[in-house]
Every structure is written in structure tokens, then in C-alpha cells.
Motif scaffolding. Structure first.
Motif, PDB file in Angstrom:
ATOM      1  N   GLN A 111      -1.144  13.265  -5.357  1.00 39.09           N
ATOM      2  CA  GLN A 111      -2.305  14.084  -4.701  1.00 39.09           C
ATOM      3  C   GLN A 111      -2.661  13.182  -3.400  1.00 39.09           C
ATOM      4  O   GLN A 111      -3.591  13.742  -2.643  1.00 39.09           O
ATOM      5  CB  GLN A 111      -3.672  13.872  -5.517  1.00 39.09           C
ATOM      6  N   HIS A 112      -1.973  12.081  -2.922  1.00 35.17           N
ATOM      7  CA  HIS A 112      -2.185  11.671  -1.789  1.00 35.17           C
ATOM      8  C   HIS A 112      -2.026  12.651  -0.556  1.00 35.17           C
ATOM      9  O   HIS A 112      -0.820  13.247  -0.504  1.00 35.17           O
ATOM     10  CB  HIS A 112      -1.120  10.410  -1.567  1.00 35.17           C
ATOM     11  N   CYS A 156       0.704  -1.266   0.032  1.00 34.63           N
ATOM     12  CA  CYS A 156       0.001   0.044  -0.016  1.00 34.63           C
ATOM     13  C   CYS A 156       0.892   1.330  -0.030  1.00 34.63           C
ATOM     14  O   CYS A 156       0.377   2.279   0.065  1.00 34.63           O
ATOM     15  CB  CYS A 156      -0.985   0.120   1.013  1.00 34.63           C
ATOM     16  N   ARG A 165       1.348  15.055  -0.280  1.00 33.35           N
ATOM     17  CA  ARG A 165       1.259  16.703  -0.600  1.00 33.35           C
ATOM     18  C   ARG A 165       1.463  17.385   0.660  1.00 33.35           C
ATOM     19  O   ARG A 165       2.156  18.584   0.510  1.00 33.35           O
ATOM     20  CB  ARG A 165      -0.515  17.027  -0.866  1.00 33.35           C
ATOM     21  N   SER A 177       5.792   9.890  -4.426  1.00 34.98           N
ATOM     22  CA  SER A 177       5.669  11.215  -5.440  1.00 34.98           C
ATOM     23  C   SER A 177       7.285  11.789  -5.302  1.00 34.98           C
ATOM     24  O   SER A 177       7.841  11.533  -4.477  1.00 34.98           O
ATOM     25  CB  SER A 177       4.624  11.999  -4.861  1.00 34.98           C
ATOM     26  N   ALA A 204       1.684   8.736  -6.518  1.00 34.63           N
ATOM     27  CA  ALA A 204       0.465   9.241  -6.036  1.00 34.63           C
ATOM     28  C   ALA A 204       0.652  10.718  -5.437  1.00 34.63           C
ATOM     29  O   ALA A 204       0.543  11.063  -4.443  1.00 34.63           O
ATOM     30  CB  ALA A 204      -0.173   8.351  -4.892  1.00 34.63           C
ATOM     31  N   VAL A 264       2.769   4.302  -1.442  1.00 39.90           N
ATOM     32  CA  VAL A 264       2.694   5.147  -2.538  1.00 39.90           C
ATOM     33  C   VAL A 264       3.942   6.281  -2.657  1.00 39.90           C
ATOM     34  O   VAL A 264       4.521   6.405  -1.587  1.00 39.90           O
ATOM     35  CB  VAL A 264       1.321   5.859  -2.801  1.00 39.90           C
TER      36      VAL A 264
END
Length: 173
Positions: free
Chosen positions: A54-55, A6, A59, A10, A52, A8
Motif C-alpha cells: 500500500q506504499h 527504510c 502502488r 512489493s 508494503a 520497502v
């Protein structure tokens, strides 16, 4: 670093270079500078964690890192996931979180702080494996006599982070 299916990720650009961020269901579990030693293999390639940007945790982390490096934020307010280290590493990383902004300590002092005064080298290795650069302030640990040594993200970044926090050689303990 073990992985969670799970997790993620960026990326964000900062004044000190591009930064990889990773979040688990529990919180921020990674912040590495591009080119840093000990980058996890899951940042790129066929086993890469999904991107991700926009997680919400990623962010918030990107925004807070930017603010910190611009000097408009003095601390981080993020859920952290440090569970991917050994019990010893986690103890070292927790001790790093207790070093106040603008202060430094030696690897020996850190070893004493966790009740393992003979484990200075092991403490150094755990500091080097810190998965949350900047947020878990491993840059605040100096060598004997206040020497600027060891930083997986590079000594220039370590010096820049310390300078941002008001560090000078005489502060080292």
C-alpha cells in the motif's frame, strides 16, 4: 546495491511476468523481473525488506508498469532513487533516461553520450546493473549493428518491450 533500513517492497504480476518493486524514502529504487540477474538479496529471506503493497510509490509504480505494458502509458511519472549506484553507474542510468521511447542506441553511443567513449564494456556492465528495469529503459540499448543482446531480465522480455515501443531492427543507431 546498498540498502536503506527504510526500503520497502512489493510484487505485482505483469504480462511479462512477476515484478519486484522497491521504494526508499526518496523514491522508487528497484524494479526487477522475477528471475532477473542481479536481484538483491533483500527481496527474500531473513534480511528481506518489509512488504508494503500500500506504499504510495509502490502502488503508483505497479499501476504505471501495468499501464505501460498494456500500451496505455508511454512514460513514467514516478520519483526515482538512483543513488545506490556508483557515480559512473548513475551517469549511465541518467543517460538511459534520455533515450526516447521507440528509439534505441548502441552501447558505444551510450559511452560517447556520457563522455567515456573508451568505456563501452563498463557501460555495458552498468546497463546490466540498472536497478529500475523498464522505468530506466536499459532495454533500448542494442549491440553493434542493432543486435539484440544483453538484458538482465532475458532477451525475450527485451524484445517484447522493444516491440511494444514500435522497435524494428532498422531503428538501432
Amino acid at each position: 546495491m546498498s540498502t536503506s533500513s527504510c526500503t520497502v517492497q512489493s510484487r505485482t504480476d505483469t504480462p511479462l511476468g512477476s515484478v519486484w518493486l522497491a521504494a526508499s524514502p526518496t523514491g522508487l529504487c528497484g524494479l526487477w523481473f522475477d528471475g532477473q540477474r542481479h536481484l538483491p538479496g533483500q527481496l527474500t529471506g531473513p534480511t528481506a525488506w518489509p512488504e508494503a503493497p500500500q506504499h504510495p510509490v509502490l502502488r503508483a509504480a505497479a499501476q504505471q508498469v501495468q499501464q505501460y505494458l498494456q500500451g496505455t502509458r508511454t512514460h513514467f511519472d514516478l520519483p526515482l532513487d538512483l543513488a545506490r549506484g556508483t557515480a559512473f553507474q548513475q551517469a549511465v542510468w541518467q543517460a538511459l533516461l534520455r533515450i526516447p521511447r521507440g528509439q534505441t542506441c548502441s552501447y558505444g553511443a551510450l559511452a560517447r553520450a556520457i563522455g567515456r567513449p573508451q568505456a563501452v564494456r563498463a557501460v555495458g556492465a552498468a546497463v546490466g546493473r540498472n536497478p529500475l528495469s523498464v522505468v530506466v529503459p536499459c532495454h533500448r540499448v542494442l549491440g553493434q549493428g542493432g543486435a539484440l543482446t544483453g538484458y538482465a531480465g532475458g532477451l525475450a522480455r527485451k524484445a517484447a518491450l522493444l516491440h511494444l515501443e514500435g522497435w524494428s531492427a532498422e531503428v538501432a543507431a
